[in-house]
Write a protein that holds these residues in place. Structure first.
Motif, PDB file in Angstrom:
ATOM      1  N   SER A 345       0.840  -1.210   0.000  1.00 22.97           N
ATOM      2  CA  SER A 345       0.000   0.000   0.000  1.00 22.97           C
ATOM      3  C   SER A 345       0.872   1.255   0.000  1.00 22.97           C
ATOM      4  N   VAL A 346       1.959   1.209   0.756  1.00 24.21           N
ATOM      5  CA  VAL A 346       2.885   2.343   0.789  1.00 24.21           C
ATOM      6  C   VAL A 346       3.520   2.542  -0.582  1.00 24.21           C
ATOM      7  N   VAL A 347       3.923   1.445  -1.211  1.00 25.13           N
ATOM      8  CA  VAL A 347       4.522   1.535  -2.546  1.00 25.13           C
ATOM      9  C   VAL A 347       3.510   2.091  -3.543  1.00 25.13           C
ATOM     10  N   SER A 348       2.254   1.635  -3.472  1.00 26.54           N
ATOM     11  CA  SER A 348       1.211   2.142  -4.364  1.00 26.54           C
ATOM     12  C   SER A 348       0.985   3.635  -4.164  1.00 26.54           C
ATOM     13  N   ALA A 349       0.964   4.050  -2.908  1.00 26.80           N
ATOM     14  CA  ALA A 349       0.788   5.481  -2.621  1.00 26.80           C
ATOM     15  C   ALA A 349       1.934   6.289  -3.207  1.00 26.80           C
ATOM     16  N   ALA A 350       3.148   5.749  -3.096  1.00 23.09           N
ATOM     17  CA  ALA A 350       4.302   6.431  -3.699  1.00 23.09           C
ATOM     18  C   ALA A 350       4.168   6.468  -5.216  1.00 23.09           C
ATOM     19  N   GLY A 351       3.628   5.384  -5.795  1.00 25.61           N
ATOM     20  CA  GLY A 351       3.404   5.362  -7.241  1.00 25.61           C
ATOM     21  C   GLY A 351       2.437   6.436  -7.686  1.00 25.61           C
ATOM     22  N   CYS A 352       1.426   6.716  -6.871  1.00 25.25           N
ATOM     23  CA  CYS A 352       0.476   7.797  -7.195  1.00 25.25           C
ATOM     24  C   CYS A 352       1.184   9.149  -7.214  1.00 25.25           C
ATOM     25  N   LYS A 353       2.094   9.344  -6.278  1.00 24.75           N
ATOM     26  CA  LYS A 353       2.836  10.614  -6.252  1.00 24.75           C
ATOM     27  C   LYS A 353       3.754  10.721  -7.475  1.00 24.75           C
ATOM     28  N   VAL A 354       4.348   9.608  -7.870  1.00 26.15           N
ATOM     29  CA  VAL A 354       5.193   9.617  -9.064  1.00 26.15           C
ATOM     30  C   VAL A 354       4.353   9.963 -10.290  1.00 26.15           C
ATOM     31  N   PHE A 355       3.161   9.376 -10.375  1.00 28.78           N
ATOM     32  CA  PHE A 355       2.272   9.698 -11.499  1.00 28.78           C
ATOM     33  C   PHE A 355       1.884  11.174 -11.473  1.00 28.78           C
ATOM     34  N   ALA A 356       1.588  11.674 -10.294  1.00 29.23           N
ATOM     35  CA  ALA A 356       1.236  13.093 -10.169  1.00 29.23           C
ATOM     36  C   ALA A 356       2.370  13.977 -10.661  1.00 29.23           C
ATOM     37  N   ALA A 357       3.597  13.643 -10.257  1.00 30.91           N
ATOM     38  CA  ALA A 357       4.748  14.439 -10.689  1.00 30.91           C
ATOM     39  C   ALA A 357       4.979  14.332 -12.182  1.00 30.91           C
ATOM     40  N   GLY A 358       4.805  13.121 -12.733  1.00 31.96           N
ATOM     41  CA  GLY A 358       5.148  12.899 -14.132  1.00 31.96           C
ATOM     42  C   GLY A 358       4.105  13.341 -15.119  1.00 31.96           C
ATOM     43  N   ALA A 359       2.799  13.171 -14.790  1.00 33.45           N
ATOM     44  CA  ALA A 359       1.750  13.408 -15.769  1.00 33.45           C
ATOM     45  C   ALA A 359       0.797  14.549 -15.417  1.00 33.45           C
ATOM     46  N   ILE A 360       0.586  14.826 -14.136  1.00 27.83           N
ATOM     47  CA  ILE A 360      -0.369  15.881 -13.768  1.00 27.83           C
ATOM     48  C   ILE A 360       0.335  17.224 -13.606  1.00 27.83           C
ATOM     49  N   THR A 361       1.538  17.222 -13.036  1.00 28.12           N
ATOM     50  CA  THR A 361       2.286  18.467 -12.886  1.00 28.12           C
ATOM     51  C   THR A 361       2.416  19.253 -14.194  1.00 28.12           C
ATOM     52  N   PRO A 362       2.699  18.604 -15.348  1.00 27.05           N
ATOM     53  CA  PRO A 362       2.827  19.373 -16.596  1.00 27.05           C
ATOM     54  C   PRO A 362       1.566  20.105 -17.023  1.00 27.05           C
ATOM     55  N   LEU A 363       0.421  19.769 -16.431  1.00 24.02           N
ATOM     56  CA  LEU A 363      -0.830  20.424 -16.806  1.00 24.02           C
ATOM     57  C   LEU A 363      -0.985  21.813 -16.181  1.00 24.02           C
ATOM     58  N   VAL A 364      -0.216  22.097 -15.145  1.00 19.98           N
ATOM     59  CA  VAL A 364      -0.395  23.366 -14.430  1.00 19.98           C
ATOM     60  C   VAL A 364      -0.205  24.572 -15.342  1.00 19.98           C
ATOM     61  N   PRO A 365       0.864  24.652 -16.157  1.00 18.71           N
ATOM     62  CA  PRO A 365       0.992  25.821 -17.026  1.00 18.71           C
ATOM     63  C   PRO A 365      -0.063  25.878 -18.127  1.00 18.71           C
ATOM     64  N   VAL A 366      -0.732  24.768 -18.398  1.00 17.29           N
ATOM     65  CA  VAL A 366      -1.746  24.734 -19.451  1.00 17.29           C
ATOM     66  C   VAL A 366      -3.108  25.175 -18.918  1.00 17.29           C
ATOM     67  N   PHE A 367      -3.495  24.661 -17.745  1.00 25.74           N
ATOM     68  CA  PHE A 367      -4.844  24.912 -17.227  1.00 25.74           C
ATOM     69  C   PHE A 367      -4.872  25.858 -16.025  1.00 25.74           C
ATOM     70  N   GLY A 368      -3.745  25.997 -15.325  1.00 25.71           N
ATOM     71  CA  GLY A 368      -3.732  26.817 -14.123  1.00 25.71           C
ATOM     72  C   GLY A 368      -3.872  25.957 -12.879  1.00 25.71           C
TER      73      GLY A 368
END
Length: 471
Positions: A345-368
């Motif tokens: 569960s801890v590893v999965s939670a860390a995987g979610c943060k990695v996904f957030a950093a890799g795929a969701i973070t780049p959306l900030v300059p596009v959408f705000g």
């Protein structure tokens, strides 16, 4: 072509196949879609602003009215095939469809007319298709920077959760909730395969996979149409509309528009070549050929309009966001079964943060940043210091794109690109094989794209949870 003066309420005025009624008046945009949601304006300016003036609203014209009309129907060539699935049953029709797809129509004894007609649409490329131009476009998309690819991965998820009709359809079918690993695996596989050069070959796995996805969309749309009823249809139109398929088909353009914005410039000819490839992909996925962009400039104009009509997310948004964790959990379960449950569960939670950093973070300059916070609201597993990391992404992405742009101008760069990317992005075959290995390991997922074969009755499908357009 004439247009309606006012929105009619009779089904007979609206629920028909344009393919069979070219002379009928253009249908107005469904009233529930008649809004220009402010949430899409920053992304439209980010992607399309370098190419055209972007306004909050777009005046009506023959161009926009043609797209409004196709919000009322599904894939025009698939409608008879879906009728056949419903009347004869998937157990009888799916084997015939697969025989037709893999062996040609002659492989189907006494083939029904619906399959004969559909095969005729697949058998020969349309007159407008230029394979050389399309393949130049494919190579351009295949060579997009890693930063652009990350952003578009996040964009695909954002669009699924935050676009009104897409979030309603995907949420109501329940596939993300009940079968999310298969759903994500099938989607990734299709897009990965689409970058391969045999996308133009009717006998290839790539071509056939895209057509299977096309059928799946059409079957799901029919089921949702029945589940949601006439009143919903009169307000919002077709659940998975042909106009939405048009934007889906033009989606490959986005990676290179991101690179262009970041400093890796595209020429007008580059854009035209990408438009040709996107037109071919759209043709296979079910977008109406009559709405195909004639060139790159028109493709941007078309995408800008469809995005402007994206609306607001349905009530399924939060549930859809929670399902993103399920493939991450599946990867951990499949490859780390020896790790104790709490640790997994801890590893999965860390995987979610990695996904957030890799795929969701780049959306900030596009959408705000506020839009991203709304996007993940209710899904705490994807909370992340987005603002700080978005600044870092912006600097790295710009350097990544500009460096690639410099390489593009080196003498012989085109020849090198043709060599390195001739079979798609480097590593694409390994990625597809790895995905297949994971699917076998995790509950032997078949990735056959048959999930909606029996969905045409609408039984078991949820409500749309769509709200009427504001104002």
């Amino acid at each position: 072509m004439a247009t309606f003066a006012t929105v009619g309420s009779a089904l007979a005025d609206l629920e028909f196949n344009r393919r069979d009624h070219e002379d009928r008046p253009l249908r107005p945009i469904p009233p529930g879609r008649d809004q220009f949601s402010a949430r899409w304006l920053p992304s439209r300016r980010y992607l399309f602003g370098p190419w055209r003036t972007i306004e909050a609203t777009i005046p009506a014209s023959d161009f926009t009215r043609a797209r409004d009309d196709m919000f009322w129907q599904a894939d025009e060539h698939m409608i008879p095939v879906v009728d056949l699935f419903h009347s004869a049953g998937p157990s009888a029709v799916r084997p015939m469809f697969e025989q037709m797809l893999t062996g040609g129509i002659d492989a189907v004894p006494d083939a029904p007319s619906a399959l004969v007609d559909f095969f005729a649409q697949l058998a020969e490329p349309p007159a407008w298709f230029d394979r050389r131009s399309a393949d130049r476009g494919r190579l351009l998309i295949s060579s997009a920077s890693l930063s652009a690819q990350r952003l578009v991965l996040g964009w695909a998820l954002f669009e699924t959760a935050m676009t009104g009709d897409i979030s309603a359809a995907t949420g109501a079918t329940g596939r993300f909730k009940r079968d999310s690993v298969r759903r994500y695996a099938e989607t990734f596989r299709m897009f990965a395969l689409a970058m391969k050069p045999d996308i133009y070959d009717r006998d290839s796995e790539v071509f056939q996979t895209i057509v299977r996805v096309r059928l799946m969309h059409a079957l799901a749309s029919r089921g949702l149409r029945r589940a949601w009823g006439d009143e919903h249809y009169l307000r919002f139109g077709e659940p998975i509309a042909a106009t939405s398929l048009l934007a889906f088909g033009n989606g490959p353009l986005l990676t290179r528009l991101v690179d262009h914005r970041l400093g890796r410039k595209l020429s007008a000819r580059d854009l035209d070549d990408i438009a040709m490839f996107a037109g071919w992909f759209g043709h296979l996925i079910g977008a109406p050929d009559r709405l195909r962009a004639a060139d790159g400039e028109e493709m941007i104009r078309s995408l800008d309009y469809v995005f402007s009509r994206g609306g607001d997310p349905s009530g399924w948004r939060e549930e859809l966001m929670h399902t993103v964790r399920q493939p991450i959990d599946a990867l951990v379960d499949a490859y780390l079964p020896w790790v104790p449950g709490n640790a997994r569960s801890v590893v999965s939670a860390a995987g979610c943060k990695v996904f957030a950093a890799g795929a969701i973070t780049p959306l900030v300059p596009v959408f705000g940043i506020e839009e991203i916070h709304e996007f993940i609201d209710g899904a705490p597993e994807f909370r992340f210091p987005y603002r700080i990391h978005a600044d870092l992404f912006g600097r790295v992405a710009s350097l990544n794109a500009r460096s690639a742009g410099i390489r593009d101008r080196v003498p012989g760069a085109t020849l090198v690109r043709r060599t390195l990317y001739r079979n798609g992005p480097p590593g694409i075959d390994q990625a597809v094989d790895g995905l297949a290995a994971f699917a076998r390991r995790y509950h032997d997922i078949a990735m056959a794209y048959t999930h909606h074969d029996a969905s045409t009755t609408g039984r078991g499908l949820g409500s749309s949870r769509l709200a009427p357009a504001a104002g």
